[in-house]
Structure formats: C-alpha cells, structure tokens
Write an enzyme that holds these catalytic residues in place. Structure first.
Site, short mmCIF file in Angstrom:
data_model
loop_
_atom_site.label_atom_id
_atom_site.label_comp_id
_atom_site.label_asym_id
_atom_site.label_seq_id
_atom_site.Cartn_x
_atom_site.Cartn_y
_atom_site.Cartn_z
N THR A 1 44.85 15.14 -51.76
CA THR A 1 44.31 14.26 -50.72
C THR A 1 44.42 12.80 -51.14
O THR A 1 44.12 11.91 -50.35
CB THR A 1 42.83 14.60 -50.46
OG1 THR A 1 42.10 14.54 -51.68
CG2 THR A 1 42.70 16.00 -49.87
N ASP B 1 45.92 23.16 -55.98
CA ASP B 1 45.21 22.31 -55.03
C ASP B 1 44.57 21.14 -55.78
O ASP B 1 44.20 21.27 -56.95
CB ASP B 1 44.15 23.12 -54.30
CG ASP B 1 43.66 22.43 -53.05
OD1 ASP B 1 44.29 21.44 -52.62
OD2 ASP B 1 42.63 22.88 -52.49
N LYS C 1 47.51 22.28 -45.81
CA LYS C 1 48.30 22.27 -47.05
C LYS C 1 48.29 23.63 -47.74
O LYS C 1 49.33 24.12 -48.17
CB LYS C 1 47.78 21.18 -47.99
CG LYS C 1 47.94 19.76 -47.45
CD LYS C 1 47.52 18.71 -48.44
CE LYS C 1 46.04 18.67 -48.68
NZ LYS C 1 45.27 18.28 -47.46
N THR C 2 47.12 24.24 -47.85
CA THR C 2 47.03 25.56 -48.48
C THR C 2 47.78 26.60 -47.65
O THR C 2 48.50 27.45 -48.20
CB THR C 2 45.56 25.98 -48.64
OG1 THR C 2 44.87 25.01 -49.42
CG2 THR C 2 45.45 27.33 -49.31
N ARG D 1 41.00 22.61 -39.44
CA ARG D 1 39.90 23.30 -40.13
C ARG D 1 38.58 23.08 -39.39
O ARG D 1 37.79 24.01 -39.24
CB ARG D 1 39.78 22.81 -41.57
CG ARG D 1 38.65 23.49 -42.35
CD ARG D 1 38.52 22.89 -43.73
NE ARG D 1 39.72 23.14 -44.51
CZ ARG D 1 40.02 22.51 -45.66
NH1 ARG D 1 39.20 21.57 -46.11
NH2 ARG D 1 41.12 22.81 -46.32
#
Length: 342
Positions: free
Chosen positions: A163, A114, A69-70, A222
């Site tokens: 999330t 975020d 997402k980032t 990640r």
C-alpha cells in the site's frame, strides 16, 4: 472484459465469514471485475510465460487496501496452474525467516508477500539475490571464521503487494519484472461487484439497491462486500423486501452515510471544522481530538477525505475544504486558512 456477470459458484453451505470471503474472490482474470489495464497486462504476461514454458516474472502490485491485490495473486497462481504460498512482510523479520520460506518452495511455486514494504532490511537484501539468480547465501559461523554457503532455489514467482510503494527500496522494486498500480473503482464497476457477490451469498437486490451500496463503498470492492453482508443480515433479521429503502436503512444503522463516510470520518471532519475552525491543524493534534491513533487517521480516514475533496494537506497541517462544511451543513466561516492563504 464484457459487462455481463461471470458465472459464480453457489453460496457456501458453511455460512462463515471465511467461507463467504473465499467464495467472493473470483478465480480467473475473466471473472475479475475492474482494473481493465492491469488485467490485460497480467493476461499477456502469464500467456507469454506459458508459451515459453517458464515461470512468470516477479510481479509487484501496489495501491490502496481492498482493491484486489491478494485476489490477483491467487489468480496468478490459479491461471499458471501453480501452487500458492502466502506470507506477509511483518512476519518476515529476520533473514532466516525468509531463507526458510524460500528454501521450502517447490519449482514454479507462486510466493505472495503482502505488505512487502514492511519486511526487515536484512530479509530485503537476501531477497535481491533470490529474485534475480534464484539463490541465497547462508552465513555459517561467526566472526573471522564465518563462511558463506550458496543455496540454490527452485525457480519461483514472487508476487509482492504494498500500500506504500514509495517505502520500497529501489533495488527491490527494480527486480520486479512487472509492476502495476490498482486504482479505485467507479460506481458502475462497484455495482457489478455487488451484483456478483449478491448472487454468491444469495441476496436478491435490484439495480437501485445495488447502486446504493456501490455509492457508499468508497471506490473499494472490499468495503462493498462488507456492506453487502451487513445488508444481508438486516434483511434476514427484519424480514423486509430487498429494496433501496431497506438498503439505506441498513447502512444508516451502521453509520455509513450517503457518500460512504462512517463515524470516524465524520468525527475527524467535525473536529477539524468546529474545534479547529477549519485548520490548519497537525495530524497528531487532530488524532487526539477524536481519540484515535495518528496512524489510523492518516492511513484509514485521511486518504478518502482528501480524494473526495473534503480535506486538504498543506505544509502547515490539515485544512477543511468548502465541501466538508457543506456536507456537515455548517456555514462556511473565514476563520481557517485556505490554500489561497498559503
């Protein structure tokens, strides 16, 4: 996107985790692996904004941690040729915090927030007007003498990441022009991620070794990149060949088993099966049994165990599924309740 690996920049000279993390992030949608539908939708949205000479619509990205997402927010700014401002929901605890942030944006800037669902309610309400009309109202004074002064904002694009999209209030969710949910990666996509990242950090891995890392990465890029860095360290220290045996030895050393379960995952499963005879057991009781916070078990451990069919959630508590017994090599008993009993 084709299956071939996009060109990557050379390994950074400053070998710090921060430098490596930046190098591992793709800078364009073409270099971004996986999430094919979301990439296509974003490409259309950004191209339409470019052709109309306007700022792109506000974007909401939801999904589990670690799926990009980032990175996608950074790509939106890069491909729009706009500056990027980074913030987070927990850092915006007052309307004044948001007002200061919004009033300092330059025209066309991309603002990334975020964990946007963790913003203060007063800030959320201010954000409604800012997203829709590029304006905020500043209250001056107190009591009967208080007045509202409108402040015009430069047009901007908000990219929100969450999330837990269900925790966002409907008025805020409705103001995003585009919403996307990121899905977990399959093994083939993760192997591409590992291949690309291994080129960046200078680790020569064969297909079998890359596949081994991918299988233990829980569908999350990640985690794949984190495991790859640990494999790199193992190869460097032990001076061994970068084959699948060395990769397996490195990941076993860090308590990551063949399907990606770590020490805490196995502790939760073991407690559920052995101490509570397969359940049902409450979340807080299960957390106490493994010495962790309930939030950690619920947000970090439980989603993956449920997704792979090792744990079930019922109105009466958590239960162990037959697959959990098989993985722990514990004979399945009839002591606990199962879905058929509920």
């Amino acid at each position: 996107m084709t299956d071939e690996i996009s060109p990557v920049s050379p390994a950074p000279q400053d070998d710090t985790e921060l430098a490596i993390e930046g190098a591992l992030r793709p800078a364009s949608l073409d270099a971004f692996i996986g999430q094919h539908k979301v990439r296509g939708q974003l490409e259309l949205l950004l191209e339409a904004a470019r052709l109309q000479h306007r700022t792109p619509d506000h974007i909401l990205l939801s999904g589990p941690p670690g799926l990009g997402k980032t990175t996608l927010a950074m790509i939106v700014a890069h491909e729009s040729n706009r500056p990027l401002r980074l913030s987070s929901g927990p850092a915006i605890q007052h309307a004044g915090d948001l007002a200061a942030l919004l009033s300092s944006l330059t025209p066309g800037e991309v603002l990334f927030i975020d964990e946007i669902h963790r913003m203060a309610r007063s800030a959320e309400e201010m954000l409604y007007l800012a997203m829709e009309d590029f304006r905020i109202d500043i209250m001056v004074g107190k009591g009967a003498g208080a007045t509202s002064i409108p402040l015009e904002l430069a047009p901007f694009t908000l990219v929100g990441a969450t999330t837990r999209s269900g925790m966002l209030p409907n008025p805020l969710r409705d103001r995003f022009g585009f919403t996307a949910h990121l899905e977990y990666y399959d093994a083939a996509e993760l192997e591409q991620v590992v291949h690309r990242s291994s080129l960046v950090i200078g680790v020569d891995l064969g297909p079998e070794a890359r596949g081994e890392i991918a299988r233990r990465s829980r569908g999350t890029p990640r985690i794949a990149n984190r495991l790859l860095r640990r494999v790199r360290d193992y190869l460097l220290v032990h001076q061994v060949q970068s084959d699948v045996q060395a990769v397996s030895a490195a990941l076993d050393l860090y308590d990551v088993d063949a399907i990606g379960l770590d020490r805490l995952d196995r502790a939760v499963l073991d407690a559920l099966v052995r101490k509570f005879r397969g359940g049902p057991v409450g979340l807080s009781t299960l957390a106490v049994a493994v010495g962790e916070e309930a939030d950690t078990v619920e947000s970090v451990v439980e989603p993956y165990l449920v997704r792979i069919g090792f744990m079930g959630r019922t109105p009466r508590g958590r239960i162990a599924m037959p697959e959990a017994y098989a993985h722990l090599r514990i004979p399945h008993s009839d002591g606990g309740l199962r879905f058929d009993d509920l």
